[in-house]
Design an enzyme around this catalytic site. Structure first.
Site, short mmCIF file in Angstrom:
data_model
loop_
_atom_site.label_atom_id
_atom_site.label_comp_id
_atom_site.label_asym_id
_atom_site.label_seq_id
_atom_site.Cartn_x
_atom_site.Cartn_y
_atom_site.Cartn_z
N LYS A 1 0.85 -1.20 0.00
CA LYS A 1 0.00 0.00 0.00
C LYS A 1 0.88 1.25 0.00
O LYS A 1 2.09 1.17 0.24
CB LYS A 1 -0.91 -0.02 1.24
CG LYS A 1 -0.16 0.05 2.56
CD LYS A 1 -1.11 -0.15 3.73
CE LYS A 1 -0.37 -0.12 5.05
NZ LYS A 1 -1.25 -0.53 6.16
N ARG B 1 -10.84 0.51 14.74
CA ARG B 1 -10.71 1.22 13.47
C ARG B 1 -11.70 0.51 12.54
O ARG B 1 -12.89 0.75 12.66
CB ARG B 1 -9.25 1.18 13.01
CG ARG B 1 -8.76 2.49 12.48
CD ARG B 1 -7.27 2.51 12.26
NE ARG B 1 -6.78 1.28 11.62
CZ ARG B 1 -5.53 1.11 11.19
NH1 ARG B 1 -4.65 2.08 11.33
NH2 ARG B 1 -5.15 -0.01 10.62
N TYR C 1 17.93 29.30 9.84
CA TYR C 1 16.75 30.06 10.28
C TYR C 1 16.59 29.99 11.79
O TYR C 1 16.73 28.92 12.39
CB TYR C 1 15.50 29.52 9.62
CG TYR C 1 15.37 29.86 8.16
CD1 TYR C 1 15.32 31.19 7.74
CD2 TYR C 1 15.32 28.86 7.19
CE1 TYR C 1 15.21 31.51 6.40
CE2 TYR C 1 15.20 29.17 5.85
CZ TYR C 1 15.15 30.50 5.46
OH TYR C 1 15.04 30.80 4.13
N MET D 1 13.88 24.32 3.45
CA MET D 1 13.15 23.68 2.35
C MET D 1 14.07 22.85 1.45
O MET D 1 13.74 21.74 1.05
CB MET D 1 12.41 24.73 1.52
CG MET D 1 11.58 24.11 0.40
SD MET D 1 10.79 25.32 -0.66
CE MET D 1 9.43 25.84 0.34
#
Ligand code: PLP
Length: 364
Positions: free
Chosen positions: A35, A130, A256, A304
């Protein structure tokens, strides 16, 4: 030259891990779970390594079509079953076995026109809450399916919530076995964690196991155990190169937010990999990486398109050096995806599934 980042899918490792899972559950048949595009590896890329599986488990009808396009004629199981009535037509056409976990799916089958009756896997909610019928409604669902001309074989299925943790599988196993005691049909219970940890128990491995993550070289119960403990090999390497070097003086900061501050002079490498490549932004200072096969760490925040690594343990490294974010380095050193994942507060599953489209992928 393309940006220097690449993922490699290791066919031999897939083969090895599949064989390893067979040994974990002797005499059971093995669904290779493919999957989510084979856990981010690519269905077409893993097929060769996994063709010794007895069947394939997946969720998406398009992925089932891709398996048939690859020439796979054996069993395919839709792990969530169908989503709407016309999905059953594709099940008939592609000869897919499918999970039945709710009344709506039985309703769809009851009005489905087919010449070929279907094999279904009736799923019990044995405690995970579930998908599946609760134990007290399971036998009624079985009886209803058994009466349908559209169904020829009913297999029995459940899924464990705690196979990788201290609670284990005992409680759910008891519920499943008590409810299904005298029902005929093949059974399938165990995912990777249950197969590795409890596969020696014939009541757990039963007819079919359904390993996913272990086949892809991640330990389901990391950090209790790692892939070396379970004799699993990385099947995906994410590697990039250093595209810049900075010399830091004491007190200099990186990236950053200036989240990392050097307390001594040090060299850092700037690596062509960022969160837009699928490398998690949460893997900040301290996350392990390999530079030229030598273990070091990320410093500062992942951005990024770039991240920054401490070159102190690898003084010979510089522009163009190989950086392994997870997987196997050229010198053979291994950094399990589980280690990177843990530093980012997540699991190997998420990292491999999140490999970004822009990363070129090769197989070996
Ligand atoms: C994904 C999935 C598996 C495989 O689980 P792993 O933890 O990756 O081994 C098995 N069974 C079902 C129903 C699944 O959805």
């Amino acid at each position: 030259m393309p940006r220097p980042i690449q993922a490699t899918i290791h066919t031999g490792a897939l083969r090895h891990n599949l064989a390893r899972m067979r040994r974990a559950a002797p005499d059971a048949r093995v669904w290779g779970v493919v999957k989510a595009n084979a856990y981010g590896h690519g269905i077409e890329r893993v097929f060769d390594g996994l063709r010794a599986a007895d069947g394939f488990g997946l969720l998406d009808l398009q992925e089932a079509q891709r398996m048939r396009d690859l020439g796979w004629r054996g069993p395919i199981l839709l792990l969530e079953g169908v989503f709407e009535p016309r999905d059953l037509e594709l099940c008939s056409r592609l000869n897919l076995w499918h999970t039945v976990h709710c009344d709506e799916q039985i309703d769809m089958l009851a009005t489905h026109k087919t010449h070929q009756p279907h094999r279904v896997f009736l799923k019990m909610n044995s405690g995970m809450n579930r998908l599946g019928f609760p134990p007290q409604r399971y036998r009624a669902a079985w009886t209803r399916l058994d009466a349908l001309p559209q169904v020829d074989e009913i297999s029995l299925m459940t899924h464990f919530s705690d196979a990788d943790g201290p609670a284990g599988v005992a409680r759910q196993l008891r519920v499943f076995n008590e409810t299904t005691r005298d029902l005929p049909g093949e059974r399938t219970l165990a995912n990777s964690a249950a197969s590795l940890r409890f596969g020696a128990d014939p009541a757990v491995r039963v007819d079919w196991i359904r390993p996913g993550i272990a086949v892809y070289g991640s330990a389901p119960d990391f950090p209790d155990h790692d892939i070396a403990h379970w004799d699993l090999q990385p099947t995906m390497t994410l590697a990039a190169r250093i595209i810049g070097v900075q010399q830091l003086a004491p007190g200099d900061t990186v990236g950053y937010g200036s989240s990392f501050r050097a307390d001594a002079a040090m060299r850092i490498g700037v690596v062509a990999c960022g969160y837009a490549d699928g490398y998690p932004r949460h893997c900040s200072t301290g996350t392990p990486v390999l530079v030229e096969g030598v273990r070091t760490r990320i410093v500062g925040r992942v951005s990024m398109d770039m991240l920054t690594v401490d070159l102190t343990p690898v003084p010979q490294a510089g522009f163009g050096s190989e950086v392994t974010l997870w997987g196997r380095a050229v010198n053979g050193a291994v950094l399990a995806i589980d280690e990177a994942a843990r530093s980012g507060g997540t699991v190997g599953y998420e990292l491999m599934c999140a490999l970004a489209q822009r990363v070129p992928v090769v197989t070996d």
